[in-house]
Every structure is written in structure tokens, then in C-alpha cells.
Scaffold this motif. Structure first.
Motif, PDB file in Angstrom:
ATOM      1  N   LEU A   1       7.624 133.611  12.507  1.00 13.49           N
ATOM      2  CA  LEU A   1       9.519 133.865  12.647  1.00 13.49           C
ATOM      3  C   LEU A   1       9.233 133.399  13.824  1.00 13.49           C
ATOM      4  CD1 LEU A   1       7.920 136.898  11.597  1.00 13.49           C
ATOM      5  CD2 LEU A   1      10.744 137.037  10.980  1.00 13.49           C
ATOM      6  N   VAL A   2      10.266 132.373  13.351  1.00  9.82           N
ATOM      7  CA  VAL A   2      10.815 130.948  14.660  1.00  9.82           C
ATOM      8  C   VAL A   2      12.688 131.303  14.601  1.00  9.82           C
ATOM      9  CG1 VAL A   2      10.820 128.525  15.043  1.00  9.82           C
ATOM     10  CG2 VAL A   2       9.174 129.901  13.441  1.00  9.82           C
ATOM     11  N   MET A   3      12.741 131.298  15.773  1.00  2.00           N
ATOM     12  CA  MET A   3      14.185 131.216  16.700  1.00  2.00           C
ATOM     13  C   MET A   3      14.312 129.934  17.049  1.00  2.00           C
ATOM     14  SD  MET A   3      16.054 133.878  19.362  1.00  2.00           S
ATOM     15  CE  MET A   3      14.676 133.334  20.630  1.00  2.00           C
ATOM     16  N   VAL A   4      16.109 129.794  16.364  1.00  3.10           N
ATOM     17  CA  VAL A   4      15.959 128.121  16.881  1.00  3.10           C
ATOM     18  C   VAL A   4      17.401 128.419  17.326  1.00  3.10           C
ATOM     19  CG1 VAL A   4      14.746 127.001  15.086  1.00  3.10           C
ATOM     20  CG2 VAL A   4      16.583 127.651  14.608  1.00  3.10           C
ATOM     21  N   ALA A   5      18.149 126.672  18.267  1.00  2.00           N
ATOM     22  CA  ALA A   5      18.914 127.374  19.039  1.00  2.00           C
ATOM     23  C   ALA A   5      20.437 127.080  18.100  1.00  2.00           C
ATOM     24  CB  ALA A   5      19.154 125.957  19.723  1.00  2.00           C
ATOM     25  N   ASN A   6      21.536 127.829  18.179  1.00  2.00           N
ATOM     26  CA  ASN A   6      22.339 127.973  16.890  1.00  2.00           C
ATOM     27  C   ASN A   6      22.766 127.141  16.775  1.00  2.00           C
ATOM     28  OD1 ASN A   6      23.697 129.748  14.910  1.00  2.00           O
ATOM     29  ND2 ASN A   6      25.221 129.896  16.516  1.00  2.00           N
ATOM     30  N   ASP A   7      23.343 126.791  17.665  1.00  2.00           N
ATOM     31  CA  ASP A   7      25.061 125.442  17.670  1.00  2.00           C
ATOM     32  C   ASP A   7      25.166 124.267  17.498  1.00  2.00           C
ATOM     33  OD1 ASP A   7      26.514 127.452  18.621  1.00  2.00           O
ATOM     34  OD2 ASP A   7      27.237 126.629  20.498  1.00  2.00           O
ATOM     35  N   PRO A   8      23.130 123.776  17.732  1.00  6.73           N
ATOM     36  CA  PRO A   8      23.272 122.217  16.814  1.00  6.73           C
ATOM     37  C   PRO A   8      22.581 122.520  15.502  1.00  6.73           C
ATOM     38  CG  PRO A   8      21.885 122.449  18.662  1.00  6.73           C
ATOM     39  CD  PRO A   8      22.705 124.189  18.647  1.00  6.73           C
ATOM     40  N   LEU A   9      22.694 123.696  14.787  1.00 11.11           N
ATOM     41  CA  LEU A   9      22.595 123.506  13.512  1.00 11.11           C
ATOM     42  C   LEU A   9      23.324 124.255  12.652  1.00 11.11           C
ATOM     43  CD1 LEU A   9      18.627 125.366  13.214  1.00 11.11           C
ATOM     44  CD2 LEU A   9      19.466 123.070  11.601  1.00 11.11           C
ATOM     45  N   VAL A  10      23.809 124.245  12.859  1.00  7.54           N
ATOM     46  CA  VAL A  10      25.776 125.005  12.221  1.00  7.54           C
ATOM     47  C   VAL A  10      27.028 124.266  12.463  1.00  7.54           C
ATOM     48  CG1 VAL A  10      25.257 127.672  12.575  1.00  7.54           C
ATOM     49  CG2 VAL A  10      25.880 126.791  13.835  1.00  7.54           C
ATOM     50  N   ARG A  11      26.561 123.312  13.372  1.00  4.08           N
ATOM     51  CA  ARG A  11      27.998 122.313  12.803  1.00  4.08           C
ATOM     52  C   ARG A  11      27.556 120.719  13.125  1.00  4.08           C
ATOM     53  NH1 ARG A  11      29.971 124.050  19.216  1.00  4.08           N
ATOM     54  NH2 ARG A  11      30.004 125.917  18.924  1.00  4.08           N
ATOM     55  N   VAL A  12      28.019 120.259  12.093  1.00  5.27           N
ATOM     56  CA  VAL A  12      28.028 118.912  11.231  1.00  5.27           C
ATOM     57  C   VAL A  12      28.379 117.874  12.234  1.00  5.27           C
ATOM     58  CG1 VAL A  12      27.773 119.680   8.971  1.00  5.27           C
ATOM     59  CG2 VAL A  12      29.583 119.630   9.648  1.00  5.27           C
ATOM     60  N   GLY A  13      27.487 117.745  13.502  1.00  4.87           N
ATOM     61  CA  GLY A  13      27.914 116.388  14.731  1.00  4.87           C
ATOM     62  C   GLY A  13      26.423 116.037  14.981  1.00  4.87           C
ATOM     63  N   PRO A  14      27.051 115.469  16.278  1.00  2.00           N
ATOM     64  CA  PRO A  14      26.411 114.605  16.502  1.00  2.00           C
ATOM     65  C   PRO A  14      24.675 114.936  16.565  1.00  2.00           C
ATOM     66  CG  PRO A  14      27.838 115.095  17.926  1.00  2.00           C
ATOM     67  CD  PRO A  14      28.178 115.351  16.801  1.00  2.00           C
ATOM     68  N   ARG A  15      24.612 116.714  17.579  1.00  2.00           N
ATOM     69  CA  ARG A  15      23.848 117.629  17.836  1.00  2.00           C
ATOM     70  C   ARG A  15      22.523 117.927  16.286  1.00  2.00           C
ATOM     71  NH1 ARG A  15      24.556 122.288  22.162  1.00  2.00           N
ATOM     72  NH2 ARG A  15      26.832 122.574  20.692  1.00  2.00           N
ATOM     73  N   LEU A  16      22.821 118.590  15.438  1.00  2.00           N
ATOM     74  CA  LEU A  16      22.811 118.076  13.778  1.00  2.00           C
ATOM     75  C   LEU A  16      20.975 117.803  14.321  1.00  2.00           C
ATOM     76  CD1 LEU A  16      22.876 120.139  11.664  1.00  2.00           C
ATOM     77  CD2 LEU A  16      23.454 117.457  10.531  1.00  2.00           C
ATOM     78  N   VAL A  17      20.887 116.136  14.814  1.00  2.00           N
ATOM     79  CA  VAL A  17      19.749 115.754  15.384  1.00  2.00           C
ATOM     80  C   VAL A  17      18.842 117.140  15.535  1.00  2.00           C
ATOM     81  CG1 VAL A  17      20.241 114.666  16.898  1.00  2.00           C
ATOM     82  CG2 VAL A  17      18.509 113.258  15.913  1.00  2.00           C
ATOM     83  N   GLU A  18      18.506 117.737  16.942  1.00  2.00           N
ATOM     84  CA  GLU A  18      18.616 118.357  17.065  1.00  2.00           C
ATOM     85  C   GLU A  18      18.229 119.873  16.478  1.00  2.00           C
ATOM     86  OE1 GLU A  18      20.109 119.499  20.931  1.00  2.00           O
ATOM     87  OE2 GLU A  18      21.336 117.925  21.325  1.00  2.00           O
TER      88      GLU A  18
END
Length: 336
Positions: free
Chosen positions: A304-321
Motif C-alpha cells: 500500500l503506497v502513499m504518493v504526493a497528491n498535487d502532482p497526480l491530480v493536476r494536469v500540469g508540469p508536475r504530472l511528470v513527478e
């Protein structure tokens, strides 16, 4: 109904304002970006190829946008810019992050309440949350409003009725997001400044795809709001696939309420959930309390893996993260 689910998710997460793709709308941002690039770029050439400075000037000229510029956005609307926009308002966090990433941050005069990155946005005027404050936007007299076609539909209509120029997008995949960033760079006449961001996003994806060649895909389950998962036709589903996973929720489109028994039956090998900054994750607590979930491989094997929220819910440059985080969650032996 799907639109309502998106609004509910955004309200619960507070930062999910850019995750509007659950509606499953057809996305035109990719083709729009290509059209804009064709219309907006000049083909300047160096007049003295032996002179490095001249070559640099030529490259800069080739990346410059020619105005007036007309492009078609995700709503099918032709958007015309008479000249380079100098006052920009963004209605979702993803557009805020894109504007700054491509070099137009100094021209952003208004952002939505959920925009929290980069740190400079803290001092910029706020124009509302899920409900855009139309009066606040118009008071800023923007040359361009960047919006989400699926999250800001009502605001887009009202602002256009008032004569404001609104460009709306709805990227549904990682590649769509890259194309949209390219498009915004053309709109703002910052393509040269944006190139490093664009190149990095493309290269990171290619590196991940290359490393995963011949690797067996693993079943993954995502829960990014308590009791809700994300299916096909979304950028999160696309990320899982790109990162060497099989999204067990892909049998249905968009965001939808979890079928607890179906997840047990699908038996995912990894469960991925977001970090909301809570002392104890409410999503993890819900997962661990569901009857029968202790038999799921991901739970039994502590995957069960917790990941950073914002980079994954924003279709912007941090989607690479976000893509890197998903890849590391599904195939930690390759990406950690």
C-alpha cells in the motif's frame, strides 16, 4: 452525474480543482496545440550561420508567436488573441502551474483559491474556488483567462458573455498534458522558455517506457478520495498504464464509487493512495477496515503506497513527478 462526482472529489481534496477529466469529455487540447504551433511560430533563419549569436537570435525568432493568433480550444471555440497577453487569470491550479512553468508567471494577476504552487501565488489575487467569482475576474481586466472546460463550464460561459477571452482545456492523458503546456507557451509567447519543461516531460516518459520493455504488468488499484476510484478515459488511468500497471478499475469510465467486492475479486498487487497531510490517512484507514480486503495481495504483502497528491491530480508540469511516483509504486525494483 459524473460532473457531480468530480465536484465532490475536488471539495474533499481541496486541491483537486484540476482533476476535471472525470466527465469523459472529448479533448481537443492536443490538436489545438499543434494548430497553434503551426500558426504561431515563424520560421526565422540565421542570416550568418557562422555567427553563434546570429544563430541564437534565429532560434529565438523561430519560437516566437505571431499575433493575431487564433486557436480552437477544448470547447470547440475559436479563441483569438490580438496581441501577447499581459494580464492572465487562471481558474484551476493546473493552469496556474503551467503559466509559471512556461515563463508567464509575472503576468498572472489572478488565480483560484486552490492554487498553492509555486509559492509566488500566495500574493496573487484570488478569484474563487469551485465557484469562480466572476466580478473578481472582470475587475482584474485580464487579456486571457485559462480554464478547465470540465471544471469551469459555467464560469467560461459567463466570462465569454462579458467579452473576456477564455481558453479552456481538458487533457485526458500525459501526452495531452504535454501538448497543452506547449499550447499555453505559444499563447503566451514563451515557447523558448518552456522548452526545457516540455523536453524533460517527454524524456522522463520515454525513459520509463524504455525501462519497462519486456516487464510484466502488475495490477494496481487507485483511491484518491475516500470511497472513490478512477477508471478509464482519465489521465490517472493513462499514468498507471504508462508506468507498467493494469488499472483494475478501468472497466468503467471516469471517477466512480468503489465496489468493495469487485476490488477483492480483482486482487490488485499494489494499492496507491494520496498523501493529504493527515496524521493518519483517512483513505488508508478505510481500506484497512473493509471486510475481505485483508485477503488482497497488496494488503497481505504490504504494498500500500502513499504518493504526493498535487502532482497526480493536476494536469500540469508536475504530472511528470506523478508519473515517476506511480512507476516507483508499481515497480519499486526498477524505479527506487
Amino acid at each position: 452525474m459524473k460532473q457531480l462526482v468530480v465536484v465532490m472529489l475536488a471539495a474533499m481534496m481541496l486541491t483537486l480543482a484540476a482533476c476535471g477529466n472525470a466527465t469523459g469529455n472529448t479533448n481537443n487540447s492536443s490538436s489545438g496545440g499543434n494548430n497553434a504551433a503551426q500558426q504561431g511560430e515563424t520560421n526565422g533563419q540565421a542570416t550568418n550561420q557562422g555567427n553563434e549569436q546570429a544563430e541564437g537570435d534565429a532560434d529565438s525568432s523561430a519560437a516566437a508567436t505571431t499575433y493575431p493568433l487564433t486557436v480552437t480550444d477544448a470547447t470547440g471555440t475559436e479563441v483569438m488573441l490580438e496581441q501577447q497577453p499581459e494580464a492572465i487569470v487562471t481558474l484551476v491550479p493546473s493552469e496556474t502551474e503551467i503559466a509559471f512553468a512556461v515563463g508567464g508567471g509575472e503576468r498572472v494577476v489572478g488565480v483560484d483559491d486552490y492554487s498553492n504552487y509555486p509559492e509566488q501565488v500566495a500574493s496573487i489575487a484570488k478569484v474563487g474556488d469551485m465557484t469562480t467569482n466572476i466580478e473578481a475576474v472582470t475587475a482584474l481586466e485580464p487579456d486571457l483567462v485559462l480554464a478547465s472546460s470540465s471544471m469551469n463550464g459555467e464560469a467560461i460561459t459567463k466570462l465569454r458573455e462579458l467579452g473576456l477571452t477564455v481558453y479552456a482545456s481538458d487533457p485526458l492523458t500525459y501526452d495531452d498534458t504535454v501538448a497543452h503546456i506547449e499550447q499555453v507557451a505559444v499563447l503566451l509567447n514563451t515557447k523558448a522558455e518552456a522548452q526545457d519543461v516540455i523536453d524533460n516531460m517527454k524524456q522522463v516518459k520515454q525513459d520509463i517506457v524504455t525501462k519497462l520493455e519486456g516487464v510484466e504488468k502488475r495490477k494496481a488499484y487507485l483511491e484518491f478520495s475516500p470511497g472513490y476510484t478512477v477508471g478509464s478515459g482519465t489521465f490517472l488511468d493513462d499514468l498507471v498504464t504508462t508506468a507498467g500497471g493494469i488499472n483494475i478499475a478501468a472497466g468503467q469510465p471516469g471517477w466512480y464509487e468503489v465496489d468493495s467486492e469487485a476490488v477483492v475479486e480483482q486482487n490488485p498487487e499494489v494499492i496507491i493512495y494520496p498523501d493529504f497531510g493527515e496524521e493518519q490517512s483517512s483513505i488508508l484507514a478505510g481500506i484497512m477496515s473493509r471486510p475481505g480486503w485483508d485477503a488482497i495481495d497488496a494488503v497481505k504483502n504490504d504494498r500500500l503506497v502513499m504518493v504526493a497528491n498535487d502532482p497526480l491530480v493536476r494536469v500540469g508540469p508536475r504530472l511528470v513527478e506523478g508519473l515517476q511516483d506511480i512507476a516507483a509504486a508499481i515497480h519499486p525494483e526498477l524505479f527506487q
